[in-house]
Scaffold this motif. Sequence first.
Motif, PDB file in Angstrom:
ATOM      1  N   GLU A 114       0.828  -1.206   0.000  1.00 21.72           N
ATOM      2  CA  GLU A 114       0.000   0.000   0.000  1.00 21.72           C
ATOM      3  C   GLU A 114       0.864   1.259   0.000  1.00 21.72           C
ATOM      4  O   GLU A 114       0.533   2.254  -0.650  1.00 21.72           O
ATOM      5  CB  GLU A 114      -0.932  -0.005   1.209  1.00 21.72           C
ATOM      6  CG  GLU A 114      -2.078  -1.008   1.083  1.00 21.72           C
ATOM      7  CD  GLU A 114      -3.037  -0.940   2.248  1.00 21.72           C
ATOM      8  OE1 GLU A 114      -2.857  -0.047   3.111  1.00 21.72           O
ATOM      9  OE2 GLU A 114      -3.962  -1.764   2.299  1.00 21.72           O
ATOM     10  N   LYS A 115       1.987   1.219   0.722  1.00 25.74           N
ATOM     11  CA  LYS A 115       2.899   2.362   0.711  1.00 25.74           C
ATOM     12  C   LYS A 115       3.495   2.560  -0.684  1.00 25.74           C
ATOM     13  O   LYS A 115       3.661   3.700  -1.143  1.00 25.74           O
ATOM     14  CB  LYS A 115       4.011   2.152   1.744  1.00 25.74           C
ATOM     15  CG  LYS A 115       3.511   2.191   3.193  1.00 25.74           C
ATOM     16  CD  LYS A 115       4.649   1.944   4.165  1.00 25.74           C
ATOM     17  CE  LYS A 115       4.135   1.978   5.605  1.00 25.74           C
ATOM     18  NZ  LYS A 115       5.207   1.697   6.582  1.00 25.74           N
ATOM     19  N   ASP A 118       0.912   4.176  -2.806  1.00 28.14           N
ATOM     20  CA  ASP A 118       0.823   5.610  -2.520  1.00 28.14           C
ATOM     21  C   ASP A 118       1.871   6.376  -3.322  1.00 28.14           C
ATOM     22  O   ASP A 118       1.605   7.469  -3.849  1.00 28.14           O
ATOM     23  CB  ASP A 118       1.039   5.867  -1.027  1.00 28.14           C
ATOM     24  CG  ASP A 118      -0.150   5.434  -0.175  1.00 28.14           C
ATOM     25  OD1 ASP A 118       0.027   5.302   1.054  1.00 28.14           O
ATOM     26  OD2 ASP A 118      -1.250   5.237  -0.727  1.00 28.14           O
ATOM     27  N   GLU A 121       0.813   6.527  -6.880  1.00 26.95           N
ATOM     28  CA  GLU A 121      -0.222   7.552  -7.051  1.00 26.95           C
ATOM     29  C   GLU A 121       0.396   8.939  -7.142  1.00 26.95           C
ATOM     30  O   GLU A 121      -0.005   9.757  -7.981  1.00 26.95           O
ATOM     31  CB  GLU A 121      -1.206   7.479  -5.886  1.00 26.95           C
ATOM     32  CG  GLU A 121      -2.401   8.407  -6.043  1.00 26.95           C
ATOM     33  CD  GLU A 121      -3.469   8.159  -4.998  1.00 26.95           C
ATOM     34  OE1 GLU A 121      -4.566   8.717  -5.151  1.00 26.95           O
ATOM     35  OE2 GLU A 121      -3.219   7.408  -4.040  1.00 26.95           O
ATOM     36  N   SER A 180      -9.902   8.928  -5.375  1.00 25.18           N
ATOM     37  CA  SER A 180      -8.605   9.404  -5.857  1.00 25.18           C
ATOM     38  C   SER A 180      -8.769  10.511  -6.888  1.00 25.18           C
ATOM     39  O   SER A 180      -8.022  11.487  -6.902  1.00 25.18           O
ATOM     40  CB  SER A 180      -7.791   8.249  -6.452  1.00 25.18           C
ATOM     41  OG  SER A 180      -7.459   7.304  -5.456  1.00 25.18           O
ATOM     42  N   ARG A 196      -7.417   6.151   3.391  1.00 21.90           N
ATOM     43  CA  ARG A 196      -7.653   5.650   2.035  1.00 21.90           C
ATOM     44  C   ARG A 196      -9.124   5.764   1.645  1.00 21.90           C
ATOM     45  O   ARG A 196      -9.460   5.820   0.459  1.00 21.90           O
ATOM     46  CB  ARG A 196      -7.189   4.197   1.908  1.00 21.90           C
ATOM     47  CG  ARG A 196      -7.929   3.208   2.789  1.00 21.90           C
ATOM     48  CD  ARG A 196      -7.385   1.809   2.651  1.00 21.90           C
ATOM     49  NE  ARG A 196      -7.571   1.309   1.297  1.00 21.90           N
ATOM     50  CZ  ARG A 196      -7.180   0.105   0.905  1.00 21.90           C
ATOM     51  NH1 ARG A 196      -6.550  -0.691   1.750  1.00 21.90           N
ATOM     52  NH2 ARG A 196      -7.407  -0.306  -0.323  1.00 21.90           N
ATOM     53  N   ARG A 234      -0.855   8.619   7.332  1.00 23.64           N
ATOM     54  CA  ARG A 234      -1.226   9.976   6.924  1.00 23.64           C
ATOM     55  C   ARG A 234      -1.275  10.939   8.107  1.00 23.64           C
ATOM     56  O   ARG A 234      -1.505  12.136   7.918  1.00 23.64           O
ATOM     57  CB  ARG A 234      -2.582   9.958   6.213  1.00 23.64           C
ATOM     58  CG  ARG A 234      -2.586   9.136   4.936  1.00 23.64           C
ATOM     59  CD  ARG A 234      -3.957   9.168   4.262  1.00 23.64           C
ATOM     60  NE  ARG A 234      -4.031   8.248   3.137  1.00 23.64           N
ATOM     61  CZ  ARG A 234      -3.729   8.545   1.887  1.00 23.64           C
ATOM     62  NH1 ARG A 234      -3.336   9.767   1.594  1.00 23.64           N
ATOM     63  NH2 ARG A 234      -3.834   7.650   0.926  1.00 23.64           N
TER      64      ARG A 234
END
Length: 245
Positions: A114-115, A118, A121, A180, A196, A234
């Motif tokens: 997931e990191k 990120d 993204e 997003s 998220r 976050r």
Amino acid sequence: MADQAWRVLIVDDEPPIRAELNYLLKQDGRVGRIEEAGGATEAVEKILAFGPEVLFLDIQMPGTSGVQLADTLQKLKKPPVIVFVTAFSEYAAEAFELDAADYVLKPVEQDRLEKALDKVENALNARRPAVAEPVRRIQGERNGKRTYIPVTDIAYIEARADYASAHTEAGTYLVNDSISVLERRLANEGFLRVHRSFLVNIDDVRDVEVLKPSGLMQLKLGRTDASIPVSRRRATGVKKQLGLA
């Protein structure tokens, strides 16, 4: 929307590793279509065929290595964002010289992945042109009727798979965009991604609570009286935006 999800190509010569990474990637709503390739030649064919935006690339493969393939792909007009996935940490420096978004060691864990997503993204966002005009309203639907919601009326936005819910004092609206996409559109309108699944109007934050014993942050909003969780990764950015750091 489904067509906003990322097209991803996994390149690894070991099928079980591809299958595991494929499964983990499907747990993240930002990922859409996933294709697999067992080597560099097949990877090039897949890249030309369906144009992935993101490439998860093994470094050590028979024949052309992942590093060599990544170097070749940099010659493309729009090369995919690359995340190297390997069992060997000594290749990290070489990987980042090729402007990779991240470098993940095997076996890949969901939190670490997931990191990496990120960072993907952020890399994809950096390639998009900045929004020239401010966003004053967004289109939503409530009780079967479409309407335009003033951005200033929205307290927070919640992810709903490929869609989102915009919460206001007057009620909740279904928005035909992913969280997003809305994060990018509303970045200059005072909205902050705190989780998220949540995008919050900073002006609506009334109080900040720290839950015990977990230490997790929670934002209390004014107009909707909602409590919005802040994810651990976050939390630092949220504190900075709220003037708490």
